[in-house]
Design a protein around this motif. Structure first.
Motif, mmCIF file in Angstrom:
data_model
loop_
_atom_site.group_PDB
_atom_site.id
_atom_site.type_symbol
_atom_site.label_atom_id
_atom_site.label_comp_id
_atom_site.label_asym_id
_atom_site.label_seq_id
_atom_site.Cartn_x
_atom_site.Cartn_y
_atom_site.Cartn_z
ATOM 1 N N ALA A 1 0.840 -1.243 0.100
ATOM 2 C CA ALA A 1 -0.005 0.027 0.122
ATOM 3 C C ALA A 1 0.874 1.180 -0.170
ATOM 4 N N VAL A 2 1.870 1.147 0.645
ATOM 5 C CA VAL A 2 2.922 2.322 0.741
ATOM 6 C C VAL A 2 3.553 2.545 -0.525
ATOM 7 N N VAL A 3 3.995 1.275 -1.101
ATOM 8 C CA VAL A 3 4.576 1.403 -2.365
ATOM 9 C C VAL A 3 3.701 1.948 -3.429
ATOM 10 N N GLY A 4 2.550 1.423 -3.352
ATOM 11 C CA GLY A 4 1.473 1.973 -4.268
ATOM 12 C C GLY A 4 1.114 3.405 -4.276
ATOM 13 N N MET A 5 1.024 4.032 -2.945
ATOM 14 C CA MET A 5 0.813 5.345 -2.876
ATOM 15 C C MET A 5 1.944 6.146 -3.406
ATOM 16 N N ALA A 6 3.101 5.618 -2.960
ATOM 17 C CA ALA A 6 4.262 6.591 -3.177
ATOM 18 C C ALA A 6 4.642 6.556 -4.746
ATOM 19 N N ALA A 7 3.968 5.502 -5.487
ATOM 20 C CA ALA A 7 4.297 5.492 -7.071
ATOM 21 C C ALA A 7 3.373 6.537 -7.578
ATOM 22 N N GLY A 8 3.976 6.804 -8.878
ATOM 23 C CA GLY A 8 3.046 8.001 -9.425
ATOM 24 C C GLY A 8 1.996 7.295 -10.222
ATOM 25 N N ASP A 9 2.199 5.869 -10.588
ATOM 26 C CA ASP A 9 1.284 5.491 -11.537
ATOM 27 C C ASP A 9 1.209 3.796 -11.410
ATOM 28 N N PRO A 10 0.407 3.028 -11.848
ATOM 29 C CA PRO A 10 0.222 1.450 -11.605
ATOM 30 C C PRO A 10 1.478 0.946 -12.153
ATOM 31 N N GLU A 11 1.718 1.196 -13.413
ATOM 32 C CA GLU A 11 3.121 0.630 -13.887
ATOM 33 C C GLU A 11 4.416 0.679 -12.999
ATOM 34 N N THR A 12 4.644 2.040 -12.561
ATOM 35 C CA THR A 12 5.555 2.151 -11.347
ATOM 36 C C THR A 12 5.475 1.541 -10.241
ATOM 37 N N ALA A 13 4.180 1.120 -9.720
ATOM 38 C CA ALA A 13 3.989 0.652 -8.286
ATOM 39 C C ALA A 13 4.267 -0.937 -8.448
ATOM 40 N N GLN A 14 4.001 -1.325 -9.775
ATOM 41 C CA GLN A 14 4.360 -2.641 -9.961
ATOM 42 C C GLN A 14 5.698 -3.125 -9.952
ATOM 43 N N ALA A 15 6.509 -2.066 -10.657
ATOM 44 C CA ALA A 15 7.831 -2.472 -10.859
ATOM 45 C C ALA A 15 8.561 -2.456 -9.528
ATOM 46 N N ALA A 16 7.971 -1.348 -8.763
ATOM 47 C CA ALA A 16 8.723 -1.167 -7.372
ATOM 48 C C ALA A 16 8.350 -2.288 -6.542
ATOM 49 N N ALA A 17 7.107 -2.648 -6.531
ATOM 50 C CA ALA A 17 6.900 -3.910 -5.570
ATOM 51 C C ALA A 17 7.746 -5.282 -5.918
ATOM 52 N N PHE A 18 7.939 -5.218 -7.341
ATOM 53 C CA PHE A 18 8.625 -6.570 -7.639
ATOM 54 C C PHE A 18 10.117 -6.345 -6.952
ATOM 55 N N GLN A 19 10.711 -5.176 -6.968
ATOM 56 C CA GLN A 19 11.991 -4.772 -6.422
ATOM 57 C C GLN A 19 11.944 -5.275 -4.821
ATOM 58 N N VAL A 20 10.959 -4.970 -4.215
ATOM 59 C CA VAL A 20 10.673 -5.480 -2.758
ATOM 60 C C VAL A 20 10.583 -6.757 -2.856
ATOM 61 N N LEU A 21 9.745 -7.413 -3.637
ATOM 62 C CA LEU A 21 9.223 -8.609 -3.191
ATOM 63 C C LEU A 21 10.208 -9.843 -3.623
ATOM 64 N N ALA A 22 10.951 -9.539 -4.817
ATOM 65 C CA ALA A 22 11.798 -10.768 -5.433
ATOM 66 C C ALA A 22 13.013 -11.099 -4.604
#
Length: 116
Positions: free
Chosen positions: A20-41
């Motif tokens: 939720a934090v990553v999603g709100m900090a990101a500017g758009d859905p694609e950026t949120a998905q890319a950032a979430a992958f960097q956290v989870l992988a």
């Protein structure tokens, strides 16, 4: 519902706050998905979920032994196989509580900032 399901749900709830934090900090859905992958992988692939930690290189073992996915995987594995799970479950729940203690206030703050 078994204790193993509770351990997975508690971990999922904690991770949902991070994302939720990553999603709100990101500017758009694609950026949120890319950032979430960097956290989870790194958390998933450097854990005991797929391979035993002792087979990993030494530098990776140090990281893998001290992260929440490993603790949750070990707790669930111990609960399912029927062993003494007190330590594993306690460590997994401490990770969950720590993640929530840090990410919940940050998520609420970001939500209030974004919702204005």
């Amino acid at each position: 519902m078994g204790r193993n399901v509770f351990a997975v749900l508690a971990f999922g709830f904690a991770m949902s706050w991070i994302f939720a934090v990553v999603g709100m900090a990101a500017g758009d859905p694609e950026t949120a998905q890319a950032a979430a992958f960097q956290v989870l992988a790194p958390l998933v692939f450097a854990s005991s979920a797929f391979v035993p930690v002792y087979t990993m290189p030494g530098w990776l073992q140090a990281f893998a032994n001290h992260q929440p996915v490993l603790q949750t995987a070990e707790a669930v594995r111990t609960l399912v196989l029927g062993g003494p799970a007190t330590t594993d479950v306690r460590e997994a729940l401490l990770w969950d509580a720590g993640i929530e203690a840090l990410s919940t206030p940050l998520g609420v703050w970001l939500y209030r900032r974004v919702a204005r």
